[in-house]
Design a protein around this motif. Sequence first.
Motif, PDB file in Angstrom:
ATOM      1  N   VAL A   1      -6.371 -10.065  11.134  1.00 26.44           N
ATOM      2  CA  VAL A   1      -6.892 -11.449  11.076  1.00 26.44           C
ATOM      3  C   VAL A   1      -6.320 -12.302  12.205  1.00 26.44           C
ATOM      4  CG1 VAL A   1      -7.504 -11.492   8.619  1.00 26.44           C
ATOM      5  CG2 VAL A   1      -5.239 -12.280   9.307  1.00 26.44           C
ATOM      6  N   MET A   2      -5.063 -12.089  12.572  1.00 27.95           N
ATOM      7  CA  MET A   2      -4.503 -12.920  13.661  1.00 27.95           C
ATOM      8  C   MET A   2      -5.183 -12.582  14.994  1.00 27.95           C
ATOM      9  SD  MET A   2      -0.643 -11.595  14.621  1.00 27.95           S
ATOM     10  CE  MET A   2      -0.042 -11.063  13.037  1.00 27.95           C
ATOM     11  N   SER A   3      -5.512 -11.316  15.207  1.00 24.52           N
ATOM     12  CA  SER A   3      -6.171 -10.917  16.455  1.00 24.52           C
ATOM     13  C   SER A   3      -7.587 -11.504  16.514  1.00 24.52           C
ATOM     14  CB  SER A   3      -6.251  -9.395  16.568  1.00 24.52           C
ATOM     15  OG  SER A   3      -4.980  -8.833  16.398  1.00 24.52           O
ATOM     16  N   ASP A   4      -8.302 -11.395  15.403  1.00 26.61           N
ATOM     17  CA  ASP A   4      -9.673 -11.937  15.354  1.00 26.61           C
ATOM     18  C   ASP A   4      -9.658 -13.448  15.596  1.00 26.61           C
ATOM     19  OD1 ASP A   4     -10.559  -9.437  14.799  1.00 26.61           O
ATOM     20  OD2 ASP A   4     -10.930  -9.787  12.665  1.00 26.61           O
ATOM     21  N   TYR A   5      -8.743 -14.126  14.905  1.00 28.83           N
ATOM     22  CA  TYR A   5      -8.706 -15.589  15.012  1.00 28.83           C
ATOM     23  C   TYR A   5      -8.304 -16.011  16.433  1.00 28.83           C
ATOM     24  CZ  TYR A   5      -7.968 -20.444  13.680  1.00 28.83           C
ATOM     25  OH  TYR A   5      -8.059 -21.812  13.595  1.00 28.83           O
TER      26      TYR A   5
ATOM     27  N   PRO B   1      -9.242 -19.218  24.798  1.00 32.81           N
ATOM     28  CA  PRO B   1      -8.937 -18.615  23.494  1.00 32.81           C
ATOM     29  C   PRO B   1      -7.417 -18.560  23.286  1.00 32.81           C
ATOM     30  CG  PRO B   1      -9.775 -16.953  25.031  1.00 32.81           C
ATOM     31  CD  PRO B   1      -9.829 -18.267  25.755  1.00 32.81           C
ATOM     32  N   LEU B   2      -7.007 -18.705  22.033  1.00 35.68           N
ATOM     33  CA  LEU B   2      -5.563 -18.603  21.730  1.00 35.68           C
ATOM     34  C   LEU B   2      -4.986 -17.300  22.276  1.00 35.68           C
ATOM     35  CD1 LEU B   2      -5.300 -19.723  17.978  1.00 35.68           C
ATOM     36  CD2 LEU B   2      -4.602 -21.018  19.991  1.00 35.68           C
ATOM     37  N   ALA B   3      -5.815 -16.252  22.258  1.00 36.84           N
ATOM     38  CA  ALA B   3      -5.343 -14.924  22.682  1.00 36.84           C
ATOM     39  C   ALA B   3      -4.929 -14.886  24.148  1.00 36.84           C
ATOM     40  CB  ALA B   3      -6.421 -13.874  22.421  1.00 36.84           C
TER      41      ALA B   3
ATOM     42  N   GLN C   1       2.583 -12.539  22.357  1.00 43.27           N
ATOM     43  CA  GLN C   1       3.851 -11.948  21.906  1.00 43.27           C
ATOM     44  C   GLN C   1       3.855 -11.768  20.388  1.00 43.27           C
ATOM     45  OE1 GLN C   1       7.419 -14.191  22.740  1.00 43.27           O
ATOM     46  NE2 GLN C   1       8.707 -12.443  22.312  1.00 43.27           N
ATOM     47  N   MET C   2       3.350 -12.767  19.666  1.00 48.14           N
ATOM     48  CA  MET C   2       3.310 -12.638  18.198  1.00 48.14           C
ATOM     49  C   MET C   2       2.409 -11.477  17.778  1.00 48.14           C
ATOM     50  SD  MET C   2       3.433 -16.455  16.528  1.00 48.14           S
ATOM     51  CE  MET C   2       2.478 -17.412  17.685  1.00 48.14           C
ATOM     52  N   ILE C   3       1.270 -11.356  18.469  1.00 49.61           N
ATOM     53  CA  ILE C   3       0.347 -10.256  18.122  1.00 49.61           C
ATOM     54  C   ILE C   3       0.993  -8.903  18.459  1.00 49.61           C
ATOM     55  CG2 ILE C   3      -1.903  -9.205  18.636  1.00 49.61           C
ATOM     56  CD1 ILE C   3      -2.943 -12.078  19.189  1.00 49.61           C
TER      57      ILE C   3
ATOM     58  N   GLN D   1       6.982 -10.416   8.714  1.00 50.85           N
ATOM     59  CA  GLN D   1       6.917 -10.863  10.113  1.00 50.85           C
ATOM     60  C   GLN D   1       5.463 -11.095  10.530  1.00 50.85           C
ATOM     61  OE1 GLN D   1       9.088  -8.403  12.902  1.00 50.85           O
ATOM     62  NE2 GLN D   1       7.963  -9.209  14.671  1.00 50.85           N
ATOM     63  N   ALA D   2       4.602 -10.137  10.171  1.00 51.21           N
ATOM     64  CA  ALA D   2       3.192 -10.251  10.561  1.00 51.21           C
ATOM     65  C   ALA D   2       2.515 -11.401   9.822  1.00 51.21           C
ATOM     66  CB  ALA D   2       2.473  -8.929  10.277  1.00 51.21           C
ATOM     67  N   ALA D   3       2.893 -11.625   8.566  1.00 47.77           N
ATOM     68  CA  ALA D   3       2.277 -12.722   7.801  1.00 47.77           C
ATOM     69  C   ALA D   3       2.686 -14.081   8.375  1.00 47.77           C
ATOM     70  CB  ALA D   3       2.671 -12.614   6.330  1.00 47.77           C
ATOM     71  N   LEU D   4       3.953 -14.194   8.763  1.00 44.71           N
ATOM     72  CA  LEU D   4       4.410 -15.456   9.370  1.00 44.71           C
ATOM     73  C   LEU D   4       3.664 -15.720  10.679  1.00 44.71           C
ATOM     74  CD1 LEU D   4       8.280 -15.339   8.798  1.00 44.71           C
ATOM     75  CD2 LEU D   4       6.738 -17.159   8.030  1.00 44.71           C
TER      76      LEU D   4
END
Length: 383
Positions: A262-266, A276-278, A285-287, A331-334
């Motif tokens: 979901v973080m990658s898609d968003y 894009p945020l990406a 780094q978070m991804i 970590q991934a949820a945060l």
Amino acid sequence: MDFSLTNDQERLLELARDFARREIAPHVADYDREERFPIEIIRAAAELGLMGGVVPTEYGGAGLDHKTYAMLVEEVSRVCHVVGVAMSLPSGLVGSSIQAFGTEEQKQRYLAPLARGEIFGGAGVTEARSGTDVSDMDTRCRVDGSDYVISGAKMWISFLDVAKWFLTFAHLGVDERTGRKRICAFIIDADLPGVSVHPLTNKFGFRPIKTGELVLDDVRVPKEALVGEEGRGFSVAMNAVENGRLGVAARATGLAQACVTVMSDYAKERIVFKRPLASFQMVQQMIADSTNVTEAARLLVLRLADLKDRGLRARAEASMAKQFASDAAMQAALAAFQIHGAYGVSEEYPVGRYLRDAKVFQIVEGNNQLHRSLIAESRTGIR
Ligand SMILES: Cc1cc2nc3c(=O)[nH]c(=O)nc-3n(C[C@H](O)[C@H](O)[C@H](O)COP(=O)(O)OP(=O)(O)OC[C@H]3O[C@@H](n4cnc5c(N)ncnc54)[C@H](O)[C@@H]3O)c2cc1C
């Protein structure tokens, strides 16, 4: 280790992926909000043969190897780890001890319908006072003729609303020679006189599972309810929790993977500063960090499963997989929540649920501090 999948494994994982997308994904936010266990989904999963795990086919199971079972649980848990818990019950916390220590009659009566997904069972290990220190339980039992009479209470016990029986533990007093409590393991039918359940409501995480107090008020059971030998029940409890760890680690890995997805898609869709945020390095780094820990968690899960497939004891590896995978999920949820910004707060996105459940994963089935102690002990020999 060979990481390629066999045709059978690919087919099974595809079946599970398709089932999760069609039957679970449209409903998961609703039943989480309503704190409702999705029993109709579990029944449908059972019809597809997804519940039987590593339980041998003669006891109603699917007879899978541990690697296939772990991948299957992860796959479904990417969409809903609560369905993953139900899939883990026969092979893990609840069923594995009956398989290892139970009589033939107990296996046919309790394990087989559990593995077929016809009924549910719970594991009553934790108590309110002793918590993580399972061997210091207060629940007592006494021998009365050919029966045992059990009194006490377990706390934080799951599946209180659906379990037809509980694998639980009580002690016969302290053994003067060893100074330890003489623990016995029992299977207790939920409808016996003296058994009552008191679920908590509006839980922070794991909301679809009814968790709370299991009270045993002078519950009388015949000797046939004993699992394993009298006074040797602590081994049954430790077998249950150790075997539960493969399932819990696989579920946490599934949750971590859901966060990465979901973080990658968003991050691809959301445009700020006309980009894009990406494209922002700190978002990347978070991804990247979340992806790395998720992949590493998966490897630890597969290594644990591989050891189990070879019939080897894997106490430290079980702790490594559980602790690392649940920390990875956190970590991934945060990160997923952070990347969603304000939208993470809204019900429109699942990241709030992911974060709440990731926190609970760090506590259940042995808190992560305990697991770190066990890992260190395996290296130093010092407790
Ligand atoms: C949603 C949910 C479902 C659950 N389902 C079940 C179930 O079905 N059956 C069941 O038996 N139990 C169940 N539990 C209980 C769960 O396994 C326990 O909560 C857990 O083992 C910790 O026990 P405790 O909460 O009493 O924490 P405590 O033992 O009071 O520990 C509190 C904290 O102290 C620290 N700590 C404790 N021991 C150590 C140590 N040795 N070293 C270092 N730090 C330590 C840790 O940070 C820990 O989180 C469930 C709990 C939850 C929240």
